[in-house]
Design a protein around this motif. Sequence first.
Motif, PDB file in Angstrom:
ATOM      1  N   GLN A  10      49.664 -74.405 -73.061  1.00 18.10           N
ATOM      2  CA  GLN A  10      50.170 -73.195 -72.430  1.00 18.10           C
ATOM      3  C   GLN A  10      51.210 -73.538 -71.364  1.00 18.10           C
ATOM      4  O   GLN A  10      52.268 -72.899 -71.268  1.00 18.10           O
ATOM      5  N   SER A  11      50.916 -74.568 -70.560  1.00 24.54           N
ATOM      6  CA  SER A  11      51.843 -74.958 -69.497  1.00 24.54           C
ATOM      7  C   SER A  11      53.138 -75.527 -70.054  1.00 24.54           C
ATOM      8  O   SER A  11      54.207 -75.363 -69.462  1.00 24.54           O
ATOM      9  N   ILE A  14      55.045 -72.137 -70.929  1.00 26.02           N
ATOM     10  CA  ILE A  14      55.421 -71.160 -69.896  1.00 26.02           C
ATOM     11  C   ILE A  14      55.348 -71.706 -68.475  1.00 26.02           C
ATOM     12  O   ILE A  14      55.640 -70.995 -67.521  1.00 26.02           O
ATOM     13  N   LEU A 117      56.306 -64.977 -64.946  1.00 32.58           N
ATOM     14  CA  LEU A 117      57.012 -65.978 -65.756  1.00 32.58           C
ATOM     15  C   LEU A 117      58.235 -66.537 -65.043  1.00 32.58           C
ATOM     16  O   LEU A 117      58.597 -67.703 -65.241  1.00 32.58           O
ATOM     17  N   THR A 120      56.629 -69.247 -62.972  1.00 29.32           N
ATOM     18  CA  THR A 120      56.041 -70.388 -63.678  1.00 29.32           C
ATOM     19  C   THR A 120      57.067 -71.166 -64.493  1.00 29.32           C
ATOM     20  O   THR A 120      56.994 -72.390 -64.576  1.00 29.32           O
ATOM     21  N   SER A 121      58.032 -70.462 -65.080  1.00 29.08           N
ATOM     22  CA  SER A 121      58.971 -71.116 -66.006  1.00 29.08           C
ATOM     23  C   SER A 121      60.277 -71.534 -65.362  1.00 29.08           C
ATOM     24  O   SER A 121      60.962 -72.438 -65.854  1.00 29.08           O
ATOM     25  N   ILE A 158      62.807 -66.792 -73.197  1.00 31.64           N
ATOM     26  CA  ILE A 158      61.442 -66.268 -73.232  1.00 31.64           C
ATOM     27  C   ILE A 158      61.516 -64.777 -73.564  1.00 31.64           C
ATOM     28  O   ILE A 158      62.261 -64.025 -72.936  1.00 31.64           O
ATOM     29  N   GLY A 160      59.105 -61.414 -73.966  1.00 29.99           N
ATOM     30  CA  GLY A 160      57.780 -60.958 -73.568  1.00 29.99           C
ATOM     31  C   GLY A 160      57.458 -59.552 -74.014  1.00 29.99           C
ATOM     32  O   GLY A 160      58.349 -58.719 -74.192  1.00 29.99           O
ATOM     33  N   THR A 223      60.366 -68.838 -76.685  1.00 25.89           N
ATOM     34  CA  THR A 223      58.958 -68.811 -76.311  1.00 25.89           C
ATOM     35  C   THR A 223      58.529 -67.353 -76.249  1.00 25.89           C
ATOM     36  O   THR A 223      59.193 -66.526 -75.624  1.00 25.89           O
ATOM     37  N   VAL A 225      55.712 -64.517 -75.225  1.00 30.17           N
ATOM     38  CA  VAL A 225      54.593 -64.344 -74.291  1.00 30.17           C
ATOM     39  C   VAL A 225      54.119 -62.894 -74.317  1.00 30.17           C
ATOM     40  O   VAL A 225      54.900 -61.965 -74.071  1.00 30.17           O
ATOM     41  N   ASN A 248      54.724 -70.896 -80.876  1.00 32.24           N
ATOM     42  CA  ASN A 248      55.363 -70.730 -79.573  1.00 32.24           C
ATOM     43  C   ASN A 248      54.893 -69.471 -78.847  1.00 32.24           C
ATOM     44  O   ASN A 248      55.566 -68.985 -77.946  1.00 32.24           O
TER      45      ASN A 248
END
Length: 276
Positions: A10-11, A14, A117, A120-121, A158, A160, A223, A225, A248
């Motif tokens: 997961q890390s 994201i 996100l 984190t990203s 990303i 989402g 990616t 999410v 992904n």
Amino acid sequence: MNSKKKLTEQSKLIGEHPKSGLFFDWFKCEDTPITANKKHRKLTNKGINSDTLVEHLSKWIIKHHATKARMIRLERKKKILDKHGFSQYIEGKVPFPIKSEKTQKGNLGEIILAEYLTETSGLEMLVYKLRYNPNVEQSMKGDDLLLFEKQNIQNRVIMGEAKFRATKSKKALDDIVESLSNKNLPISLTFVSDRLEEMGDENLADEIDDLITNLHAQKTPITYVGFYHSEASAYKTIEKNLNSNNKNLVIVSYGEDNPSQLIKNSFNEALKMVME
């Protein structure tokens, strides 16, 4: 001896959960064991003070729905008009839903996911799409969320999707998984490009146009999410039912007691901040 912590899958996709700040104070994070068809990040409430949380969320609601220039104009009007006059003036001009609970729930999920996100990203929102909603009481069409690596647009995207359910349901999860199939490409890139051009950033708009071509040619990875916001036991639905062949895809779940109340309080506070 290498003591460096091994990243979870997961890390890798994201980023790691924040080690300080609001999300650290708010969420306990667990990257649950993965399977061939499941990557799940489980978030639960650590017990953050509700007033503190609502204050942060209300500011994010305003940030995502209105530009600084628009808020400055409203503040200027507020100083000119007395309270009653401003209340009349603001009718129909508040830049976020004030009546539609359904739209509030959807929008806040998008906002929380975007802010989480981004932290984190390290990727960025280039356009705050909710600022361009022609009818604030209805949800906007298109991708819920797109994040980009601004210094290298072609490197990574990303995409989402956020869902809220007061009571957890497998169908909502299935809807997220279907929307975030690896066969699906972002459909809002032209919207992003047009807004960037309007803002005078033609170079970045051109980069987004090139990205469209690269995504179709599978040269730029995506990616995916999904954010599932529901009751405290929502994570159980994810653990039991998540089944996706998209390698992904990460589902981020956040469960809490009475999630509808948090949304209502946050939008009420945002309105109060605009009016007072």
